[in-house]
Scaffold this motif. Structure first.
Motif, PDB file in Angstrom:
ATOM      1  N   ALA A 345       0.612  -0.719   0.328  1.00 37.70           N
ATOM      2  CA  ALA A 345       0.131  -0.060   0.260  1.00 37.70           C
ATOM      3  C   ALA A 345       0.903   0.985   0.221  1.00 37.70           C
ATOM      4  CB  ALA A 345      -0.712   0.247   1.189  1.00 37.70           C
ATOM      5  N   LYS A 346       1.754   0.923  -0.068  1.00 35.52           N
ATOM      6  CA  LYS A 346       2.751   2.272   0.674  1.00 35.52           C
ATOM      7  C   LYS A 346       3.630   2.540  -0.603  1.00 35.52           C
ATOM      8  CE  LYS A 346       4.324   2.695   5.861  1.00 35.52           C
ATOM      9  NZ  LYS A 346       4.729   2.572   7.034  1.00 35.52           N
ATOM     10  N   ALA A 347       3.658   1.760  -1.306  1.00 34.80           N
ATOM     11  CA  ALA A 347       5.013   1.590  -2.546  1.00 34.80           C
ATOM     12  C   ALA A 347       4.037   1.756  -3.800  1.00 34.80           C
ATOM     13  CB  ALA A 347       4.974  -0.131  -2.298  1.00 34.80           C
ATOM     14  N   TYR A 348       2.831   1.951  -3.175  1.00 32.05           N
ATOM     15  CA  TYR A 348       1.846   2.531  -4.703  1.00 32.05           C
ATOM     16  C   TYR A 348       1.653   3.919  -4.382  1.00 32.05           C
ATOM     17  CZ  TYR A 348      -2.120   3.318  -7.339  1.00 32.05           C
ATOM     18  OH  TYR A 348      -4.004   3.602  -8.483  1.00 32.05           O
ATOM     19  N   ALA A 349       1.127   4.325  -2.730  1.00 27.66           N
ATOM     20  CA  ALA A 349       1.188   5.350  -2.477  1.00 27.66           C
ATOM     21  C   ALA A 349       2.245   6.291  -3.345  1.00 27.66           C
ATOM     22  CB  ALA A 349       0.444   5.547  -1.141  1.00 27.66           C
ATOM     23  N   LYS A 350       3.081   5.864  -2.485  1.00 28.49           N
ATOM     24  CA  LYS A 350       4.452   6.610  -2.985  1.00 28.49           C
ATOM     25  C   LYS A 350       4.802   6.584  -4.829  1.00 28.49           C
ATOM     26  CE  LYS A 350       9.460   6.483  -2.544  1.00 28.49           C
ATOM     27  NZ  LYS A 350      10.124   6.878  -4.154  1.00 28.49           N
ATOM     28  N   ALA A 351       4.180   5.884  -5.545  1.00 28.56           N
ATOM     29  CA  ALA A 351       4.425   5.377  -6.750  1.00 28.56           C
ATOM     30  C   ALA A 351       3.187   6.717  -7.420  1.00 28.56           C
ATOM     31  CB  ALA A 351       4.334   4.410  -7.786  1.00 28.56           C
ATOM     32  N   MET A 352       1.954   6.828  -6.731  1.00 29.85           N
ATOM     33  CA  MET A 352       1.434   8.044  -7.482  1.00 29.85           C
ATOM     34  C   MET A 352       2.111   9.335  -6.370  1.00 29.85           C
ATOM     35  SD  MET A 352      -1.723   7.158  -8.711  1.00 29.85           S
ATOM     36  CE  MET A 352      -1.956   9.067  -8.454  1.00 29.85           C
ATOM     37  N   GLY A 353       2.262   9.458  -5.295  1.00 32.53           N
ATOM     38  CA  GLY A 353       2.788  10.390  -5.523  1.00 32.53           C
ATOM     39  C   GLY A 353       4.003  11.003  -6.519  1.00 32.53           C
ATOM     40  N   GLU A 354       4.753   9.765  -6.648  1.00 29.34           N
ATOM     41  CA  GLU A 354       5.729  10.407  -8.194  1.00 29.34           C
ATOM     42  C   GLU A 354       5.404  10.846  -8.892  1.00 29.34           C
ATOM     43  OE1 GLU A 354       8.193   7.133  -7.744  1.00 29.34           O
ATOM     44  OE2 GLU A 354       9.452   7.770  -5.828  1.00 29.34           O
ATOM     45  N   TYR A 355       4.272   9.998  -9.479  1.00 33.94           N
ATOM     46  CA  TYR A 355       3.472  10.470 -10.465  1.00 33.94           C
ATOM     47  C   TYR A 355       2.669  11.243 -10.626  1.00 33.94           C
ATOM     48  CZ  TYR A 355      -0.315   9.744 -14.471  1.00 33.94           C
ATOM     49  OH  TYR A 355      -1.352  10.383 -15.483  1.00 33.94           O
ATOM     50  N   ALA A 356       2.100  12.317  -9.655  1.00 36.84           N
ATOM     51  CA  ALA A 356       2.229  13.018  -9.276  1.00 36.84           C
ATOM     52  C   ALA A 356       2.931  14.650 -10.096  1.00 36.84           C
ATOM     53  CB  ALA A 356       1.443  13.974  -8.439  1.00 36.84           C
ATOM     54  N   LEU A 357       4.090  14.491  -9.539  1.00 36.91           N
ATOM     55  CA  LEU A 357       4.679  14.807  -9.821  1.00 36.91           C
ATOM     56  C   LEU A 357       5.709  14.935 -11.259  1.00 36.91           C
ATOM     57  CD1 LEU A 357       7.181  14.468  -6.286  1.00 36.91           C
ATOM     58  CD2 LEU A 357       5.606  16.414  -6.681  1.00 36.91           C
ATOM     59  N   ASP A 358       5.610  13.796 -11.577  1.00 37.61           N
ATOM     60  CA  ASP A 358       6.443  13.427 -12.482  1.00 37.61           C
ATOM     61  C   ASP A 358       5.303  14.339 -14.221  1.00 37.61           C
ATOM     62  OD1 ASP A 358       9.142  12.605 -11.913  1.00 37.61           O
ATOM     63  OD2 ASP A 358       8.242  10.334 -11.945  1.00 37.61           O
ATOM     64  N   GLY A 359       4.107  13.413 -13.683  1.00 37.64           N
ATOM     65  CA  GLY A 359       3.149  13.849 -14.387  1.00 37.64           C
ATOM     66  C   GLY A 359       2.775  15.209 -15.222  1.00 37.64           C
ATOM     67  N   SER A 360       3.129  16.197 -14.057  1.00 36.00           N
ATOM     68  CA  SER A 360       2.849  17.386 -14.144  1.00 36.00           C
ATOM     69  C   SER A 360       3.527  18.203 -14.710  1.00 36.00           C
ATOM     70  CB  SER A 360       2.445  17.836 -12.428  1.00 36.00           C
ATOM     71  OG  SER A 360       3.325  17.771 -11.560  1.00 36.00           O
ATOM     72  N   ARG A 361       4.946  18.217 -14.572  1.00 36.72           N
ATOM     73  CA  ARG A 361       6.401  18.757 -14.797  1.00 36.72           C
ATOM     74  C   ARG A 361       6.101  17.883 -16.574  1.00 36.72           C
ATOM     75  NH1 ARG A 361       9.220  16.835 -11.622  1.00 36.72           N
ATOM     76  NH2 ARG A 361      10.317  14.802 -11.422  1.00 36.72           N
ATOM     77  N   HIS A 362       6.273  16.681 -16.641  1.00 39.14           N
ATOM     78  CA  HIS A 362       6.211  17.043 -18.191  1.00 39.14           C
ATOM     79  C   HIS A 362       4.416  17.582 -18.642  1.00 39.14           C
ATOM     80  CE1 HIS A 362       6.719  14.323 -21.633  1.00 39.14           C
ATOM     81  NE2 HIS A 362       5.613  13.808 -21.675  1.00 39.14           N
TER      82      HIS A 362
END
Length: 704
Positions: A345-362
């Motif tokens: 669960a924590k790993a998925y939440a962390k990946a979603m957080g990284e997606y938010a940063l990477d996705g918004s930046r891209h």
């Protein structure tokens, strides 16, 4: 090897490992050098007393085995000090010397390769996916909606019909397409973690979204179970292989649909793949197809706690697998790992957080680049055709669409209004492109809450289309329906009902009585009558709509499930609890089959089933369904949503029937708190929740 742990020496190589035994290749043993970077094909000789001596050429990527004429010195089997001998049938653990990942699992396939297989090999149609100008959106067609299970069956049939039962689709592509090979297939560098029950169009869109969000010099070559597994062979995908595969590839990408309640976290294999990723210390990313991405962007903007770890729950023991035997094998592997549910669960939440940063930046970088390109195109077109040229209007309209897709309503409206002015000058006020632009402007006004302005634009479109196209035209019917939607969003029920009836009449004339557009209008009319408590009349409209939907869309279409849900709610209002339960259960079955177990609409259907059981006096059954509905609503909408409050209030009622007044009070307190925060103190639902809360407080205070 899957069947042996034998080792051998030959004059050609100091050590070769047996990959496939006698049974696998019908009389020909095959070996491959274990060293990385060796050639894909090579020649060896075997002299195993148990197998007739053969010299073969083996390509591990394609699985081809050819017997050679050349005589090669016989090989001699020797014991290497680890106890392994020819014929030893021990089953080695993954990661041990004797375990070797089958080479076809090392093949990955690109998005273009997937398209090639679907279109050229299987004659299926992938979604019409475009990027970057459309910011990664795609259009789905009815034929895109086959599920992954259907694709597996299509692949299995193809492999059988082409005499490739021992291969995967990736191997077939590698073997037969020698031109453009790097474009389609190569060494896998991404492990795709997804549910086979999702639509193939969603899987493909998620893969292309990952290409867009995480660009790299080498193409992403995904190991996708559809194409990487030899589906005609038994036990070609085991927990041991997954563990090795994840470790070797080094990057796992989860298809997060829906993003806030991903089906992947409910599936045994997916949880296991994420767990293997954690244990191997590999990279974990997520990818969202466009529809899930839009939902994520909208809901995460409204809820700043959307990515909080507590939102994601994992319970591998309660997870689902297509084969119960697979689940048991995985549980045997993973249950001894401490805190694995929480770690996933924590790993998925962390990946979603990284997606938010990477996705918004891209997205920001891509949007800036696209807007810059369009600004240059606009200047060039204005210079060539003049300020009021038709081509200028087209560029402005496209530019407005980009702003709209990015959520920039202010600039979208500005560009649409500019495009409208140019279109009117260049093409006249009654041209079709003018109508499209007016509808786009109405959509922007609706999005920003300016419903009167939106309605004015819709009315203008209806007036012009009636004038230019006549009363009997499909575009007139659609425009009337859009106008009715605008009235309904403002709470103007009578006006909305009138326009829905006009749209219905037009659609009947254009399409006949048996068409989905007719059914849609009937459902809207039925819903208005249901809300007005004219239940018998509403039921008549629903029944006609349901008959049309089943005839034109099939019994398992989501629209059928939605209509059945509404009919169930109507029966519940009439006190016909058996009929209500029957319709709600049928709706639930369709939604689970077509939309998956975590679709947000299922929360209300589960709630309705609970209400029917509640009314029948089945307190335990009602409580069970309310709990299911509550869990799904919390995952999909968050703890503070009014939909959560309605189920909590119903749970409180059932608990009071069971004389569990303290529990009922706790549920009602939470329901009231949600209503206060979401709706305010004076809202009717808040007042109603307060009344129920006070009654429970009195009972508890008096010890009744």
């Amino acid at each position: 090897c899957r069947c042996s742990s034998s080792w051998l020496r030959t004059p050609a190589s100091p050590m070769l490992r047996v990959l496939c035994c006698y049974d696998d290749l019908k009389g020909t043993a095959v070996v491959e050098e274990p060293a990385e970077g060796t050639a894909n094909a090579f020649e060896i000789a075997l002299a195993n007393p148990a197998i007739s001596s053969k010299a073969v050429k083996f390509d591990p990527l394609t699985g081809e085995v050819q017997e050679l004429e050349a005589e090669i010195a016989a090989a001699s089997f020797q014991n290497f000090g680890d106890g392994s001998q020819p014929g030893n049938t021990s089953n080695p653990d993954p990661g041990s010397r004797a375990f070797r990942l089958p080479d076809h699992f090392r093949l990955g396939i690109t998005v273009d390769g997937v398209r090639h297989i679907l279109e050229k090999r299987l004659c299926l149609q992938p979604p019409n996916y475009t990027s970057p100008a459309s910011l990664g959106r795609y259009e789905e067609r009815p034929e895109d909606f086959s599920e992954g299970h259907d694709l597996v069956e299509a692949i299995r049939r193809y492999l059988q019909e082409t005499d490739n039962e021992q291969l995967s689709m990736a191997q077939v592509l590698h073997k037969t397409d020698k031109t453009g090979l790097d474009t389609y297939v190569g060494k896998a560098n991404v492990m795709l973690c997804h549910w086979q029950g999702e639509r193939v169009s969603s899987t493909l869109a998620a893969m292309q979204a990952y290409d867009r969000i995480c660009p790299k010099e080498a193409p992403h070559r995904f190991f996708v179970d559809y194409f990487g597994v030899a589906h005609c062979k038994t036990a070609d995908f085991t927990p041991e292989m997954v563990q090795e595969l994840v470790s070797e590839i080094g990057t796992t990408v989860v298809v997060a649909t829906p993003w806030n309640a991903p089906v992947a976290l409910l599936r045994t294999w997916c949880i296991y793949e994420i767990g293997c990723t954690i244990l191997a210390r590999a990279r974990l990313h997520v990818t969202l197809p466009p529809d899930a991405e839009e939902s994520y962007n909208r809901e995460s903007a409204e809820d700043t706690t959307a990515l909080h770890t507590n939102r994601f729950k994992v319970d591998i023991e309660a997870s689902e697998a297509q084969q119960s035997s697979d689940k048991q094998k995985i549980l045997d592997y993973i249950l001894d790992k401490p805190d694995m549910n929480e770690r996933v669960a924590k790993a998925y939440a962390k990946a979603m957080g990284e997606y938010a940063l990477d996705g918004s930046r891209h997205e920001e970088e891509e949007l800036a680049e696209v807007l810059q390109q369009y600004d240059k195109v606009l200047r060039d077109v204005q210079e060539e055709y003049g300020e009021d040229g038709a081509e200028v209007g087209t560029v402005l309209q496209n530019l407005a669409g980009i702003h709209f897709g990015a959520g920039d309503m202010e600039n979208a409206l500005l560009r649409y209004e500019q495009a409208l002015e140019v279109h009117r000058k260049a093409r006249g006020s009654e041209h079709g492109i003018v109508m499209e632009t007016l509808e786009a402007i109405a959509m922007v006004y609706t999005r920003v809450g300016k419903h009167q302005m939106a309605m004015a634009r819709h009315n203008e479109v209806v007036r012009i289309r009636k004038k230019t196209l006549g009363l009997c035209h499909p575009e007139v019917g659609q425009s009337l329906h859009n106008l009715a939607d605008a009235y309904k969003s403002q709470g103007k029920t009578e006006e909305a009902l009138q326009k829905y009836r006009e749209a219905l009449a037009v659609n009947r004339k254009v399409h006949g009585n048996n068409h989905p557009a007719v059914a849609t209008a009937l459902c809207e009319i039925g819903l208005i009558h249901q809300n007005e408590r004219d239940l018998d009349l509403a039921l008549g409209y629903y029944a006609e709509a349901l008959e049309i939907q089943r005839a034109t869309l099939g019994n398992q279409h989501p629209s059928v499930g939605k209509t059945l849900n509404n009919i169930g709610a109507l029966y519940q209002s009439q006190g016909k609890h058996e009929e209500a339960l029957e319709c709600s259960l049928a709706s639930l079955a369709i939604k689970r089959e077509v939309l998956g177990p975590s679709d947000p609409s299922m929360g209300q259907t589960l709630h309705n089933i609970g209400a029917a059981l509640h009314a029948k006096g089945d307190w335990n059954g009602a409580l069970e369904k309310y709990e299911e509905a509550l869990a799904l609503k919390r995952r999909c909408f968050g703890d503070g949503h009014v939909n959560v409050a309605s189920t909590l209030a119903n749970e409180a009622q059932v608990l009071s029937k069971k004389n569990r007044w303290t529990d009922a009070l706790a549920k009602q307190q939470e329901a009231h708190s949600i209503c206060v925060n979401a709706l305010g103190q004076k809202h009717p639902k808040t007042v109603q929740a307060l009344g129920a809360l006070q009654s429970y407080q009195i009972v508890v205070a008096n010890g009744l």
